[in-house]
Design an enzyme around this catalytic site. Structure first.
Site, PDB file in Angstrom:
ATOM      1  N   ASP A 316     -27.373 -55.273 -10.781  1.00 23.17           N
ATOM      2  CA  ASP A 316     -26.007 -55.078 -10.311  1.00 23.17           C
ATOM      3  C   ASP A 316     -25.800 -53.570 -10.188  1.00 23.17           C
ATOM      4  O   ASP A 316     -26.406 -52.799 -10.939  1.00 23.17           O
ATOM      5  CB  ASP A 316     -25.026 -55.685 -11.312  1.00 23.17           C
ATOM      6  CG  ASP A 316     -23.583 -55.405 -10.924  1.00 23.17           C
ATOM      7  OD1 ASP A 316     -23.202 -55.771  -9.811  1.00 23.17           O
ATOM      8  OD2 ASP A 316     -22.859 -54.806 -11.747  1.00 23.17           O
ATOM      9  N   ASP A 514     -23.728 -56.261 -16.319  1.00 25.74           N
ATOM     10  CA  ASP A 514     -22.916 -55.976 -17.500  1.00 25.74           C
ATOM     11  C   ASP A 514     -21.496 -56.526 -17.420  1.00 25.74           C
ATOM     12  O   ASP A 514     -20.731 -56.384 -18.376  1.00 25.74           O
ATOM     13  CB  ASP A 514     -22.831 -54.464 -17.730  1.00 25.74           C
ATOM     14  CG  ASP A 514     -21.950 -53.766 -16.698  1.00 25.74           C
ATOM     15  OD1 ASP A 514     -21.913 -54.245 -15.545  1.00 25.74           O
ATOM     16  OD2 ASP A 514     -21.293 -52.773 -17.042  1.00 25.74           O
TER      17      ASP A 514
END
Length: 623
Positions: A316, A514
């Site tokens: 990501d 995250d």
């Protein structure tokens, strides 16, 4: 050494003394065999008992059964010396294994020591020592020097240094003061802290870590599962072969029954699968312990095995490769100075709490004259229209995206090379310039990606919900292989599923994220890696590997630990099976005695255990 281990050392010492005396007294009188019997009983009186108990519970073919049958058979044919040696050395090997397992557990036990025993609750100005479970969100607790932080919270008063090594693996203490967040499991080193709790103990960082550690052993690697199944099938087969070896050769080939029974007993001794069923799980346990000491928590040895075969890593962008914090990276006025354009933007964005507005006000860095702000209108999806006083006159300030400029028929002539999240400013119909808001690359990421390449990771991919052209700039700076932008959480899952189909057979794919929106794709990947163990609860819950701090280079550490562990596992499997097969053949043919069988069992087990202990140690290897 535990009390149980000390007792076993005493037993084996007495047994060894009787064994030596028996060897010295051999063929010297009627009672020459008594020391052998005493040596056998001191060393292994509990083994036949365990065998009987396990048979009663339906577990027939285990190492206790094999040792009992083998040693009783040796006694029947008059080989007392070998029978005692088998039992004595077997118990020495078991003691050694027990000690090795306890040593390998130390790293896990050290981590479990972060569990706080109490909390100093401040109630109506009176301090009371209570169980952490009794503390509610919003309560105030006192943490003194040397005490563990019992719950997550925010410092109200005081400043101190916190030892966070057990959580992150980092030796450098974390400095905290009023307004700082503290996490449970860390240790207060000096000053007294007054902390307002933000989570219940069940939801705290320490509770989640302990749950991860406790559940890790339940998820076994394929190699562990294979060894367990192998032992269940292998042991009955070798018992059957030993029976054949004891009965059929004397009937078909002639010869002494005692000779073939001796060979069958030796066959049983060497066939014991201890070296495999002990050393393989011990290797994985050591690997998990080495990772936990480094600040890496794996939810099972199966993920340690998967990390060893990593071929593709998908990241990501925001918060993983970049800092996840918007900052003004460029100010491009058409006329005038940068400060003037930034001041107008700060005036227009003053009442907004949007992250982009906050970054503009932070970049301006001065007190905003609110008397210069008139009516403010927020245009959904476009930006802001504000009345701003300038040079004694009120002006219509438009600040927002390109759609806002097009809606107001304002011609934008900002150079196309300025990329990022761009705010355009206009005074009425007059275009004033642009302010570019962008996210910066995390300083640890370039070195981490270099380390991943050196570990043989072939494909580095980035997924982002940001515009694809912005993602390509970040990917270009980092040297990533692929980038996909404008993705919703569901789109990320689809992309990962496509990449899973493309990866080579036998290789694995990991996703690193995250945020809450990363949870679905973390769960879908072969291995989900959550960055920052104190980050999103959903991400940590969905992940298979949790990096307890935000150091992306620890993904490289995880791969190195995994490959070292798997190398040790393969070495032990090949060595143990190879030696056992060789000794089994030699014993069956009469070229090896029960002493060779003892080496094939106990000796191989000890060597395999020594090799397995190497998994506990890990030294970071960097270029």
């Amino acid at each position: 050494m535990t009390k149980k281990q000390k007792k076993m050392v005493f037993r084996l010492t007495i047994s060894g003394m009787f064994f030596i005396s028996a060897v010295v007294m051999e063929n010297k009188g009627l009672w020459a065999g008594l020391p052998y019997i005493l040596a056998y009983l001191f060393a292994g009186y509990d083994i036949p008992w365990k065998a009987l108990r396990n048979i009663k519970n339906g577990q027939v073919f285990d190492e206790n059964f094999l040792m009992t049958i083998a040693t009783f058979g040796a006694i029947v044919v008059g080989s007392l010396e070998e029978a005692v040696a088998v039992m004595l050395f077997y118990q020495v090997g078991e003691l050694f294994n027990d000690y090795a397992v306890n040593q390998s557990r130390k790293s896990i036990q050290e981590l479990m020591d972060i569990n706080p025993e109490y909390a100093n609750l401040l109630r109506d100005g009176v301090e009371e020592q209570v169980d952490p479970y009794e503390v509610n969100v919003g309560d105030t607790i006192i943490i003194r020097p040397g005490e563990k932080v019992p719950l997550d919270g925010v410092v109200l008063r005081g400043n101190s240094s916190l030892d966070v090594k057990a959580l992150t693996g980092e030796p450098m203490p974390a400095e905290v003061e009023a307004g700082s967040s503290v996490v449970s499991g860390s240790i207060n080193l000096n000053g007294v802290l007054e902390v307002q709790t933000t989570r219940l103990f069940d939801d705290s960082t320490v509770a989640k870590i302990l749950e991860l550690v406790e559940n890790a052993s339940s998820r076994k690697a394929k190699a562990e599962t294979f060894i367990t199944k192998f032992a269940r099938i292998y042991t009955p087969i070798v018992v059957g072969l030993a029976l054949v070896l004891a009965v059929f050769p004397p009937l078909l080939l002639g010869g002494s029954w005692g000779t073939w029974l001796y060979r069958a007993c030796s066959f049983l001794v060497v066939s014991c699968p201890c070296a495999l069923v002990i050393s393989v799980p011990l290797s994985f346990f050591g690997g998990l312990g080495a990772a936990s000491k480094t600040g890496i928590l794996l939810k099972g040895s199966n993920y340690l095995e998967a990390m060893a075969d990593l071929d593709t890593i998908v990241f990501d962008k925001t918060g993983t490769l970049t800092n996840g914090k918007f900052q003004v990276s460029d100010v491009a006025p058409v006329h005038g100075v940068r400060e003037a354009l930034l001041e107008l933007a700060a005036l227009g964005e003053y009442h907004s709490t949007h992250p982009i507005a906050l970054s503009v006000k932070e970049a301006y860095g001065k007190t905003v004259d609110t008397g210069r702000i008139g009516q403010v209108e927020e245009i959904a999806g476009h930006g802001i229209h504000a009345q701003i006083e300038k040079d004694g006159e009120w002006h219509d300030l438009y600040i927002g995206n390109r759609k806002l400029m097009e809606q107001q028929q304002i011609l934008v002539d900002t150079p196309s090379e300025i990329l990022g999240t761009t705010l355009y400013l206009a005074d009425g119909r007059e275009y004033l310039g642009a302010i570019v808001i962008s996210d910066s690359i995390r300083p640890d990421v370039p070195a981490a990606l270099t380390g991943l390449r050196q570990q043989g990771v072939k494909n580095l991919v980035m997924l982002t919900g940001d515009r694809e052209e912005v993602g390509k700039i970040v990917a270009g700076k980092l040297g990533l292989d692929q980038v996909f932008g404008n993705l919703l959480p569901g789109d990320k899952v689809s992309r990962v599923e496509e990449l899973l189909k493309e990866k080579p057979f036998g290789k694995t794919l990991a996703f690193v994220g995250d945020g809450i929106n990363d949870a679905p794709v973390l769960a879908r990947a072969d291995v989900g890696i959550a960055m920052g163990g104190i980050g999103s609860d959903a991400a940590v819950e969905a992940a298979d590997v949790v990096i307890m701090d935000d150091d992306s280079s620890k993904i490289v550490d995880t791969i190195q630990i995994a490959r070292k562990t798997m190398g040790i596992v393969k070495q032990n499997i090949i060595f143990a099976i190879g030696v056992k097969i060789a000794v089994l053949i030699l014993v069956a043919l009469g070229y090896a005695s029960m002493w060779a069988a003892v080496f094939g069992d106990v000796g191989v087990s000890v060597l395999a255990i020594l090799n397995a202990i190497r998994a506990l140690s890990y030294k970071r290897i960097r270029p």
